[in-house]
Scaffold this active site. Structure first.
Site, PDB file in Angstrom:
ATOM      1  CG  ASP A  63      -2.007   1.004   1.217  1.00 52.69           C
ATOM      2  OD1 ASP A  63      -3.027   0.875   0.518  1.00 52.69           O
ATOM      3  OD2 ASP A  63      -1.809   1.991   1.959  1.00 52.69           O
TER       4      ASP A  63
ATOM      5  CE1 TYR B 180      -4.265   7.492   0.226  1.00 55.87           C
ATOM      6  CE2 TYR B 180      -4.235   7.611   2.623  1.00 55.87           C
ATOM      7  CZ  TYR B 180      -4.310   6.876   1.462  1.00 55.87           C
ATOM      8  OH  TYR B 180      -4.443   5.506   1.534  1.00 55.87           O
TER       9      TYR B 180
ATOM     10  CG  HIS C  67      -5.549  -3.154  -0.757  1.00 55.22           C
ATOM     11  ND1 HIS C  67      -4.804  -2.576  -1.764  1.00 55.22           N
ATOM     12  CD2 HIS C  67      -5.203  -2.516   0.399  1.00 55.22           C
ATOM     13  CE1 HIS C  67      -4.048  -1.624  -1.248  1.00 55.22           C
ATOM     14  NE2 HIS C  67      -4.271  -1.564   0.051  1.00 55.22           N
TER      15      HIS C  67
END
Length: 273
Positions: free
Chosen positions: A101, A199, A252
């Site tokens: 990730d 982010y 994921h």
């Protein structure tokens, strides 16, 4: 040789789990959002059995002593520098690097900018950043990445996630015990904002991730709700050394859900590096 439990970089203090044979080749394993070093609990035993030493840090924002408030403190170049500081603290000229990730994004950037410090790269779920950017032209990937745009908004994502984070993680395919553990971590003061700042710092990042010139394996789950095939299949275009792409019938959360496949891929790459 003493075990490394913490290491510092400037005023920041990072927690790290240093385990396995002290004289074995070293592997640094980097977690993503909103995980912790515990993401690799099912992976490291096999690596130790293969004679490898593992260094698994709680990264910036996830270690309580390394949680700066400003979003600019989470630019990719600072995240890469944190891993270099770990290598220095451990007395390592280089190490094998694994990232899942967001940890995969850091691993790609580290291998690109500092190939002399990276013996091999195993990327889990996360495509090369340039492949990811190009795939944004595909509407399917744009929809899958829409949450990243939503995370740019101040404060509202924290309020929206809040008490429903654990359930959202379970719904995304993460095992219930892991979802509970990570949600509890995000309840620590400032932790969720720090994790979201990874982010929010993207528009401020100055590091361009170029081609990778170290042996690389990329594992991608074809049921991943966040990362599309278009980005996965373009990743090899950005690796100039030996490259292997492994497609798994998985989602994921590869370290937690597919630890046997992950550890086997790492051991195979390290053994042939």
């Amino acid at each position: 040789m003493s075990r490394l439990r913490q290491y510092g970089r400037g005023s920041l203090l990072f927690d790290v789990r240093d385990e396995g044979p002290v004289d074995g080749e070293s592997v640094v394993l980097l977690h993503g959002f909103p995980q912790s070093s515990a993401a690799y609990d099912k992976v490291v035993p096999a690596l130790h059995g293969g004679g490898l030493r593992t260094l698994v840090p709680d990264q910036r924002g996830y270690s309580a002593g390394a949680r700066p408030a400003a979003r600019a403190a989470y630019r990719l170049e600072w995240l890469v520098a944190d891993v270099l500081a770990l290598l220095d603290a451990a007395g390592l000229e280089r190490a094998h690097v694994v990232g899942h990730d967001w940890g995969g994004g850091v691993a790609w950037a580290l291998a690109s900018a500092h190939p002399d410090r990276v013996a091999s790269l195993t990327a889990l779920s996360t495509p090369h950043p340039r492949a990811m950017v190009r795939s944004m032209l595909n509407p399917a990937q744009l929809v899958r990445s829409s949450y990243m745009l939503a995370f740019q908004v101040p404060r509202l994502p924290e309020a929206a996630l809040g008490e429903r984070l654990e359930a959202a993680l379970r719904d995304s395919g993460l095992p219930a015990p892991d979802a509970a553990r990570y949600a509890a971590l995000m309840d620590e003061p400032g932790a969720l904002t720090a994790a979201l700042n990874w982010y929010r710092a993207l528009p401020l990042t100055r590091l361009d991730v170029g081609p990778v010139q170290v042996p690389t394996t990329f594992l991608w789950g074809n049921r991943d709700p966040y990362l599309s095939r278009s980005a996965a299949e373009r990743t090899g275009d950005h690796v100039e050394e030996r490259y292997r792409f492994v497609e798994l019938p998985a989602g994921h959360w590869l370290p937690e859900r597919e630890p046997d496949e992950v550890s086997a891929a790492i051991l195979d790459l390290v053994g042939t590096g």
